[in-house]
Design a protein around this motif. Structure first.
Motif, PDB file in Angstrom:
ATOM      1  N   LEU A 279       0.821  -1.214   0.000  1.00  0.00           N
ATOM      2  CA  LEU A 279       0.000   0.000   0.000  1.00  0.00           C
ATOM      3  C   LEU A 279       0.854   1.263   0.000  1.00  0.00           C
ATOM      4  CD1 LEU A 279      -2.795  -0.999   2.562  1.00  0.00           C
ATOM      5  CD2 LEU A 279      -2.989  -0.885   0.075  1.00  0.00           C
ATOM      6  N   ALA A 280       2.048   1.166   0.553  1.00  0.00           N
ATOM      7  CA  ALA A 280       2.918   2.341   0.640  1.00  0.00           C
ATOM      8  C   ALA A 280       3.575   2.673  -0.693  1.00  0.00           C
ATOM      9  CB  ALA A 280       3.995   2.108   1.708  1.00  0.00           C
ATOM     10  N   ARG A 281       3.496   1.769  -1.658  1.00  0.00           N
ATOM     11  CA  ARG A 281       4.114   2.000  -2.965  1.00  0.00           C
ATOM     12  C   ARG A 281       3.112   2.665  -3.916  1.00  0.00           C
ATOM     13  NH1 ARG A 281       5.192  -3.052  -5.411  1.00  0.00           N
ATOM     14  NH2 ARG A 281       6.720  -2.048  -6.767  1.00  0.00           N
ATOM     15  N   PRO A 282       3.603   3.479  -4.853  1.00  0.00           N
ATOM     16  CA  PRO A 282       2.688   4.182  -5.774  1.00  0.00           C
ATOM     17  C   PRO A 282       2.285   3.346  -6.992  1.00  0.00           C
ATOM     18  CG  PRO A 282       4.921   4.937  -6.152  1.00  0.00           C
ATOM     19  CD  PRO A 282       5.006   3.941  -5.022  1.00  0.00           C
ATOM     20  N   VAL A 283       2.270   2.027  -6.828  1.00  0.00           N
ATOM     21  CA  VAL A 283       1.785   1.128  -7.892  1.00  0.00           C
ATOM     22  C   VAL A 283       0.679   0.266  -7.307  1.00  0.00           C
ATOM     23  CG1 VAL A 283       3.965   1.093  -9.152  1.00  0.00           C
ATOM     24  CG2 VAL A 283       3.547  -0.620  -7.391  1.00  0.00           C
ATOM     25  N   PRO A 284      -0.272  -0.186  -8.122  1.00  0.00           N
ATOM     26  CA  PRO A 284      -1.423  -0.909  -7.566  1.00  0.00           C
ATOM     27  C   PRO A 284      -1.024  -2.249  -6.940  1.00  0.00           C
ATOM     28  CG  PRO A 284      -1.822  -0.248  -9.841  1.00  0.00           C
ATOM     29  CD  PRO A 284      -0.373  -0.032  -9.579  1.00  0.00           C
ATOM     30  N   MET A 285      -1.460  -2.463  -5.703  1.00  0.00           N
ATOM     31  CA  MET A 285      -1.323  -3.776  -5.081  1.00  0.00           C
ATOM     32  C   MET A 285      -2.286  -4.733  -5.786  1.00  0.00           C
ATOM     33  SD  MET A 285      -1.962  -4.948  -1.116  1.00  0.00           S
ATOM     34  CE  MET A 285      -3.665  -4.434  -1.038  1.00  0.00           C
ATOM     35  N   HIS A 286      -1.839  -5.952  -5.995  1.00  0.00           N
ATOM     36  CA  HIS A 286      -2.699  -6.994  -6.566  1.00  0.00           C
ATOM     37  C   HIS A 286      -2.338  -8.264  -5.814  1.00  0.00           C
ATOM     38  CE1 HIS A 286      -5.568  -7.740  -9.755  1.00  0.00           C
ATOM     39  NE2 HIS A 286      -4.970  -8.857 -10.063  1.00  0.00           N
ATOM     40  N   ARG A 287      -2.863  -8.400  -4.603  1.00  0.00           N
ATOM     41  CA  ARG A 287      -2.408  -9.449  -3.693  1.00  0.00           C
ATOM     42  C   ARG A 287      -3.559 -10.387  -3.320  1.00  0.00           C
ATOM     43  NH1 ARG A 287       2.032 -10.606  -0.755  1.00  0.00           N
ATOM     44  NH2 ARG A 287       3.101  -8.726  -1.491  1.00  0.00           N
ATOM     45  N   LEU A 288      -3.224 -11.678  -3.250  1.00  0.00           N
ATOM     46  CA  LEU A 288      -4.172 -12.696  -2.786  1.00  0.00           C
ATOM     47  C   LEU A 288      -3.770 -13.097  -1.377  1.00  0.00           C
ATOM     48  CD1 LEU A 288      -6.490 -14.756  -3.433  1.00  0.00           C
ATOM     49  CD2 LEU A 288      -4.678 -16.346  -4.117  1.00  0.00           C
ATOM     50  N   LEU A 289      -4.695 -12.938  -0.438  1.00  0.00           N
ATOM     51  CA  LEU A 289      -4.467 -13.351   0.952  1.00  0.00           C
ATOM     52  C   LEU A 289      -5.214 -14.652   1.172  1.00  0.00           C
ATOM     53  CD1 LEU A 289      -3.596 -12.968   3.887  1.00  0.00           C
ATOM     54  CD2 LEU A 289      -5.608 -11.504   4.217  1.00  0.00           C
ATOM     55  N   GLN A 290      -4.462 -15.728   1.404  1.00  0.00           N
ATOM     56  CA  GLN A 290      -5.113 -17.018   1.621  1.00  0.00           C
ATOM     57  C   GLN A 290      -4.829 -17.499   3.035  1.00  0.00           C
ATOM     58  OE1 GLN A 290      -3.643 -20.148  -0.868  1.00  0.00           O
ATOM     59  NE2 GLN A 290      -1.510 -19.696  -0.495  1.00  0.00           N
ATOM     60  N   GLY A 291      -5.821 -18.142   3.600  1.00  0.00           N
ATOM     61  CA  GLY A 291      -5.674 -18.682   4.946  1.00  0.00           C
ATOM     62  C   GLY A 291      -6.808 -19.634   5.211  1.00  0.00           C
ATOM     63  N   ASP A 292      -6.536 -20.634   6.026  1.00  0.00           N
ATOM     64  CA  ASP A 292      -7.542 -21.641   6.307  1.00  0.00           C
ATOM     65  C   ASP A 292      -8.735 -21.031   7.032  1.00  0.00           C
ATOM     66  OD1 ASP A 292      -8.716 -24.118   6.406  1.00  0.00           O
ATOM     67  OD2 ASP A 292      -7.061 -25.106   7.440  1.00  0.00           O
ATOM     68  N   VAL A 293      -9.816 -21.780   7.099  1.00  0.00           N
ATOM     69  CA  VAL A 293     -11.021 -21.352   7.810  1.00  0.00           C
ATOM     70  C   VAL A 293     -10.638 -20.972   9.243  1.00  0.00           C
ATOM     71  CG1 VAL A 293     -13.268 -22.103   8.640  1.00  0.00           C
ATOM     72  CG2 VAL A 293     -12.442 -22.899   6.434  1.00  0.00           C
ATOM     73  N   GLY A 294     -11.029 -19.752   9.666  1.00  0.00           N
ATOM     74  CA  GLY A 294     -10.774 -19.337  11.040  1.00  0.00           C
ATOM     75  C   GLY A 294      -9.374 -18.831  11.326  1.00  0.00           C
ATOM     76  N   SER A 295      -8.572 -18.582  10.286  1.00  0.00           N
ATOM     77  CA  SER A 295      -7.178 -18.172  10.527  1.00  0.00           C
ATOM     78  C   SER A 295      -7.058 -16.674  10.823  1.00  0.00           C
ATOM     79  CB  SER A 295      -6.307 -18.531   9.326  1.00  0.00           C
ATOM     80  OG  SER A 295      -6.761 -17.883   8.155  1.00  0.00           O
ATOM     81  N   GLY A 296      -8.133 -15.918  10.673  1.00  0.00           N
ATOM     82  CA  GLY A 296      -8.109 -14.504  11.042  1.00  0.00           C
ATOM     83  C   GLY A 296      -7.797 -13.553   9.907  1.00  0.00           C
TER      84      GLY A 296
END
Length: 723
Positions: A279-296
């Motif tokens: 987010l701090a960079r001046p280029v678009p973030m394109h990120r996938l956040l994966q985590g198991d059920v209930g991982s927060g």
């Protein structure tokens, strides 16, 4: 181009199969092959052989016992054989008149009365035998194999199949073989010509399992095209501008961390830092956040939203169902509103007055965070300064919906909108550029940041291929206090034992989910439905409040039911899969999934994740019905076995990929058209590694070759990767 009205039925059928270009025809590979290159004598044949014989018709009659059929006796000089047809036309009967010499091909069955062929293919004898195996293609109604074979060979002859591997690019080892005593690589034209008309002496097993070097060449080319397209998409995005959103010391991000009623796990800290750097960079973030059920994942999303809002911008969080969206809404209001953040709520079922008020908050910029369903991307929603979009359970949204959200993001970044101007005062990032310079806050701003979240972990090979254009962060640990869930697979006949188990849980003050696949009776699928189960459990559990929840209920009614269950007054909740994601009731300790054999593996795992959220020991009962046959199908058995053996979401995802294949697993990156037709991610990892290593070098040093290669293989499908 020929007008569609002037096309013949076979030409229209070709278009239906997607065979519009010469290259499409050339890449339409056979399903299997028939060997018509030799004639077999009946005296030399073996039971079960698929053989071609040349013989004279000695008898031809229609009989009616046990049913109407055409029986044709033929003699090849060494033995006789009966050709049996249950479906036939007068023209076929005429072509099989006594005395006619024919070639017939089919599976030979031996019996007390001699050889038989059921529904063999046949034609008049004579003419030279083919010198290659005969291909059999997938087709549609109105497109005979003979027409399709001619069309494919025509397309193969006309298609530009010139090499798109530039000089100096190492070809994978798998495409080499010894030809004429020399070790050499198979080219694309050579590979396709061979696969459409293979020599009769080729080992059929290498064609069937796709291990032949000609097949390997096609798979290598396809994987390279995919990697080129995704890497190019990623590089193009890196050239776009986006608002640089830095988290100031003592700002909203730190305040939120301080008031959270729990400590973040190491994994949550790590992925939160990944996102903050993006987010701090001046280029678009394109990120996938994966985590198991209930991982927060929700709290990580909230921290990202806090950074965005602190910079004077807006954040949108889109969820696939109203229940999940409301779950997020409640949590985020609880965390952010005490810190002075206004959170807006948008769903399709809102009353007109409430919706108008929310739209005004969003348009004015007063709402720093907007939470909702697909209603967030409707035309009347106008953001003042959207800088971050978060899509939860991203695989549940189609490409069109995700592209619409990108468009919504770009609308608020157009020149003249606040998002295209630098923030004032404290919100301005240090080192910000003058708008006239075309820097981070100039008119070149075109695409705010995108964070996609999924509780369906992506197996490594999928991340390397279908998600190669994304940065992937993984929450690989669960918060402390989550109890392991015991999973039991139980037959429908033991239903009463399951009800006894529910009574025991209720006696301990616990709550129970009971999930059904249908809302009401279906004429085509005989499954116990949610309404009937609700009535049966209400009768079996006197004095217990048993609720019913399904997607067709009015929003207010759904909300009331969920409030009773969340508040603890309701002991049992009978539901369809609307509770698959997002519902968080720590006191619920038992999940019963009825007709579990009807659910997908990732869906079963999601449902199981609704329990085990508190300190009490939790269980999931997979209640299955084997139907009239008394036996479960192989796929259903594999799914239930996987659920019983592991609670690890990543292992579940790996097995799900094995069972369903990547197209179904992803919803075809939800394009509706699989990006891989020939390569198999389960077996072609070496080719995938080669393609990943080769793609950057081609884009850096051979851009025109790379463009031609991707266009040949993907056509317009690379657009889907932008979603």
């Amino acid at each position: 181009m020929t007008d569609k009205k002037e096309m013949s039925a076979p030409q229209k059928a070709l278009l239906k199969l997607g065979l519009a270009r010469d290259i499409d025809l050339a890449l339409h590979l056979p399903l299997r092959y028939e060997d018509e290159t030799r004639i077999v004598k009946l005296s030399e044949a073996r039971e079960g052989d698929t053989a071609q014989i040349e013989a004279t018709v000695t008898a031809c009659e229609v009989t009616f016992r046990p049913r109407r059929q055409l029986l044709v006796t033929v003699d090849d000089g060494s033995d006789t054989c009966v050709l049996r047809f249950f479906n036939f036309y007068p023209s076929q009967q005429k072509a099989l008149a006594v005395g006619t010499r024919i070639r017939a091909r089919g599976e030979l069955k031996g019996g007390f009365l001699g050889w038989t062929m059921m529904h063999p293919s046949f034609r008049a004898a004579g003419g030279e035998l083919p010198n290659a195996l005969t291909p059999v293609y997938s087709t549609v109604a109105g497109l005979p194999q003979a027409y399709l074979r001619r069309a494919v060979l025509g397309g193969l002859a006309r298609a530009d199949l010139s090499d798109t591997f530039p000089p100096g690019v190492a070809v994978p080892e798998a495409v080499f073989s010894r030809k004429n005593g020399q070790r050499s690589a198979w080219g694309l034209r050579e590979s396709l010509s061979f696969l459409h008309q293979p020599a009769p002496d080729v080992a059929l097993a290498t064609l069937e399992d796709h291990s032949h070097p000609a097949w390997q060449r096609l798979k290598a080319e396809e994987l390279l095209a995919q990697q080129l397209s995704q890497l190019q998409s990623k590089r193009e995005r890196a050239r776009h501008r986006a608002p640089a959103l830095a988290a100031p010391a003592g700002g909203l991000h730190e305040k939120l961390l301080a008031v959270l009623p729990f400590q973040l796990t190491r994994a949550q800290h790590r992925v939160g830092e990944d996102i903050a750097r993006d987010l701090a960079r001046p280029v678009p973030m394109h990120r996938l956040l994966q985590g198991d059920v209930g991982s927060g994942k929700t709290v990580v999303a909230a921290l990202a939203a806090a950074i965005c809002i602190d910079a004077g911008r807006q954040c949108a969080l889109m969820a696939p169902t109203e229940i999940l969206a409301e779950q997020h809404f409640r949590k985020l209001i609880g965390w952010l509103e005490p810190l002075g953040v206004r959170v807006a709520w948008l769903t399709g079922g809102q009353k007109k007055k409430e919706r108008a008020a929310m739209l005004a908050l969003i348009a004015s910029g007063e709402a720093g965070l907007v939470v909702g369903t697909h209603a967030v991307i409707q035309d009347q929603v106008q953001f003042r300064s959207l800088a971050l979009a978060i899509i939860d359970e991203q695989h549940r949204f189609g490409v069109a919906q995700r592209l619409a959200l990108r468009g919504k993001m770009q609308e608020s970044a157009r020149p003249g909108s606040i998002a295209a101007r630098p923030p004032q005062g404290d919100a301005a990032p240090s080192g910000g550029s003058d708008p006239r310079s075309g820097g981070a806050w100039g008119l070149s701003v075109s695409e705010p940041h995108l964070l996609m979240m999924t509780a369906t972990p992506i197996p490594r090979t999928l991340a390397m291929s279908y998600y190669a254009d994304l940065d992937v962060s993984t929450i690989d640990e669960l918060p402390p206090g989550r109890t392991p869930i015991v999973t039991k697979v139980i037959a429908e006949q033991r239903r009463e034992q399951v009800v006894e188990r529910i009574r025991a849980q209720l006696a301990q003050g616990r709550q129970v989910y009971w999930v059904c696949p249908l809302i009401e009776e279906s004429e085509t699928v005989d499954l116990t439905n949610a309404t009937a189960t609700h009535e049966a459990l209400s009768a079996a559990l006197p004095g217990v409040m048993v609720g019913l929840l399904h997607s067709r209920m009015p929003a207010a009614e759904k909300k009331a039911v969920m409030s009773l269950f969340t508040g603890g007054q309701m002991g049992v909740l009978v539901s369809t899969t609307v509770i698959e994601v997002g519902v968080d009731v720590p006191n619920a300790s038992l999940m019963v999934i009825e007709h579990a054999e009807r659910f997908g593996l990732s869906q079963l795992h999601q449902l199981r994740g609704r329990v085990g959220r508190g300190a009490a020991a939790s269980a999931c009962v997979l209640l299955y019905s084997a139907g009239d046959s008394g036996r479960l199908g192989e796929t259903a058995r594999a799914r239930l076995k996987a659920m019983a053996e592991t609670g690890d979401g990543f292992e579940i995802a790996r097995r799900d990929l094995d069972i369903r294949g990547p197209g179904e697993f992803l919803g075809a990156r939800q394009s509706g058209a699989a990006l891989l037709r020939f390569a198999d991610l389960a077996t072609d990892t070496d080719l995938l590694e080669w393609a990943r290593a080769t793609a950057p070098a081609m884009l850096d040093r051979h851009l025109e070759w790379a463009r031609r290669h991707a266009e040949r293989w993907l056509g317009g499908k690379s657009e889907y990767l932008k979603a």
